[in-house]
Design an enzyme around this catalytic site. Structure first.
Site, short mmCIF file in Angstrom:
data_model
loop_
_atom_site.label_atom_id
_atom_site.label_comp_id
_atom_site.label_asym_id
_atom_site.label_seq_id
_atom_site.Cartn_x
_atom_site.Cartn_y
_atom_site.Cartn_z
N ASP A 1 -10.79 2.78 4.21
CA ASP A 1 -10.85 1.32 4.32
C ASP A 1 -12.29 0.86 4.58
O ASP A 1 -12.57 -0.34 4.56
CB ASP A 1 -9.95 0.90 5.48
CG ASP A 1 -9.24 -0.42 5.25
OD1 ASP A 1 -9.14 -0.83 4.08
OD2 ASP A 1 -8.80 -1.01 6.23
N LYS B 1 0.84 -1.20 0.00
CA LYS B 1 0.00 0.00 0.00
C LYS B 1 0.87 1.25 0.00
O LYS B 1 0.58 2.23 -0.69
CB LYS B 1 -0.94 -0.03 1.22
CG LYS B 1 -2.00 -1.13 1.13
CD LYS B 1 -2.75 -1.38 2.44
CE LYS B 1 -3.71 -2.56 2.28
NZ LYS B 1 -4.42 -2.91 3.52
N GLN C 1 -4.35 -1.54 9.83
CA GLN C 1 -4.25 -2.88 9.24
C GLN C 1 -4.72 -3.94 10.23
O GLN C 1 -4.37 -3.91 11.41
CB GLN C 1 -2.79 -3.14 8.82
CG GLN C 1 -2.58 -4.42 8.05
CD GLN C 1 -3.21 -4.43 6.66
OE1 GLN C 1 -3.45 -3.36 6.06
NE2 GLN C 1 -3.47 -5.60 6.13
N1 GUN Z 1 -6.18 -7.10 6.46
C1 GUN Z 1 -6.37 -7.81 5.33
N2 GUN Z 1 -6.99 -7.05 4.39
C2 GUN Z 1 -7.20 -5.84 4.96
C3 GUN Z 1 -7.81 -4.64 4.49
O1 GUN Z 1 -8.29 -4.51 3.37
N3 GUN Z 1 -7.82 -3.62 5.38
C4 GUN Z 1 -7.31 -3.73 6.63
N4 GUN Z 1 -7.38 -2.66 7.43
N5 GUN Z 1 -6.75 -4.82 7.09
C5 GUN Z 1 -6.69 -5.88 6.25
#
Ligand code: GUN
Length: 290
Positions: A121, A54, A98
């Site tokens: 998100d 990311k 995350q």
């Molecule tokens: N863990 C796995 N995929 C994601 C996601 O799209 N967002 C977040 N915050 N954590 C994750």
């Protein structure tokens, strides 16, 4: 029959190119650089890989990318203070925390704290609720990526029966809500671990989306000939290789179209996060959606 491979990586490259152009225009015309903050707590190796992807993707698109790396021993209060500080930080347009968090931390109050205007998100229950009542703000990144893959492949959702396997807040549930919105107009079935005779249910689908986290769960038996199969699974095989929820080789013989793992949905998840961050940066300054 041999299925058409839906190349999420190629689509992601194309969409990221458009986003980078839009970011450059936003800078030129308004002096604004979209900013994304990713918070990671602890040492989960998969999370470190995802947050790294990311970070690199947002920098490549010309955005400001801030990584906040916190030790495993971080307290709930400390994590919530970090989010509060990011809410107040004018350089930051998008915030993601995350998952998974270490066991002693509760993600829910943290997600509820994220400013809805920065919730790129889409995990704040306010954001999920706006989608559930048919008036969405930000769309969850992975389901949004799935919709973009279907649209770019010319696979219609209107009137189609889409069977979503999995009911997580990250993928299955928001995807089912998005698909049933007016304008997308799918007939949606949400299947899960308690579904009786899963194969009989998934065989009803014009589109089957597997989002469970169980390697090889979807076999050729689960798929009607010609159906589209979207694999959201990211599982590590015994050899350390990334594999999806779909038995790719066998299902590709039956399906009309299929996404691979890797190179399918994954790159689109990151791409839609960038898209949401760009939209957040515009919306926070009163600029219209593009
Ligand atoms: N863990 C796995 N995929 C994601 C996601 O799209 N967002 C977040 N915050 N954590 C994750």
């Amino acid at each position: 029959m041999s299925a058409r491979i839906l190349d999420g990586k190629a689509l992601a490259d194309e969409v990221r190119g458009r986003i980078a152009t839009d970011v450059a225009t936003l800078k030129e015309e308004h002096g604004v650089t979209p900013g994304l903050a990713a918070v990671i707590v602890g040492e989960d190796p998969a999370s470190q890989v995802y947050v790294g992807m990311k970070h690199r993707a947002s920098e490549a698109a010309g955005m400001l990318s801030r990584q906040v790396v916190l030790p495993t021993a971080t307290t709930q209060d400390e994590l919530e203070q970090v989010v509060a500080d990011l809410n107040a930080d004018d350089d930051i347009d998008g915030i993601l925390v995350q998952l998974p968090l270490p066991d002693h931390l509760d993600p829910r109050p943290v997600q509820e704290l994220i400013d809805p205007g920065k919730d790129v998100d889409a995990l704040n229950p306010y954001t999920a609720g706006r989608l559930a009542v048919g008036d969405p703000t930000f769309l969850s990144c992975t389901p949004y990526g799935v919709l973009e893959i279907l649209a770019s492949a010319g696979i219609p959702t209107s009137g189609a029966h889409v069977v979503v396997v999995g009911r997580s807040n990250l993928v299955g549930r928001p995807l089912a809500n998005m698909l049933s919105l007016k304008g997308r107009d799918a007939t949606v079935t949400v299947a899960h671990s308690r579904t009786r005779d899963l194969a009989a249910v998934t065989r009803l689908g014009d589109v089957v989306v597997a989002a469970v986290g169980s390697a090889g769960l979807i076999t050729a038996d689960h798929v009607r000939p010609g159906a589209t199969v979207i694999d959201v699974g990211t599982n590590r095989g015994d050899d350390g290789k990334l594999v999806g929820d779909v038995d790719f080789d066998a299902v590709a013989e039956v399906a009309g179209a299929i996404t691979p793992v890797p190179g399918g949905v994954g790159p689109m998840t990151v791409t839609m996060l960038l898209q949401n961050t760009l939209e957040a940066a515009r919306a926070r300054r009163g600029l219209p959606r593009r």
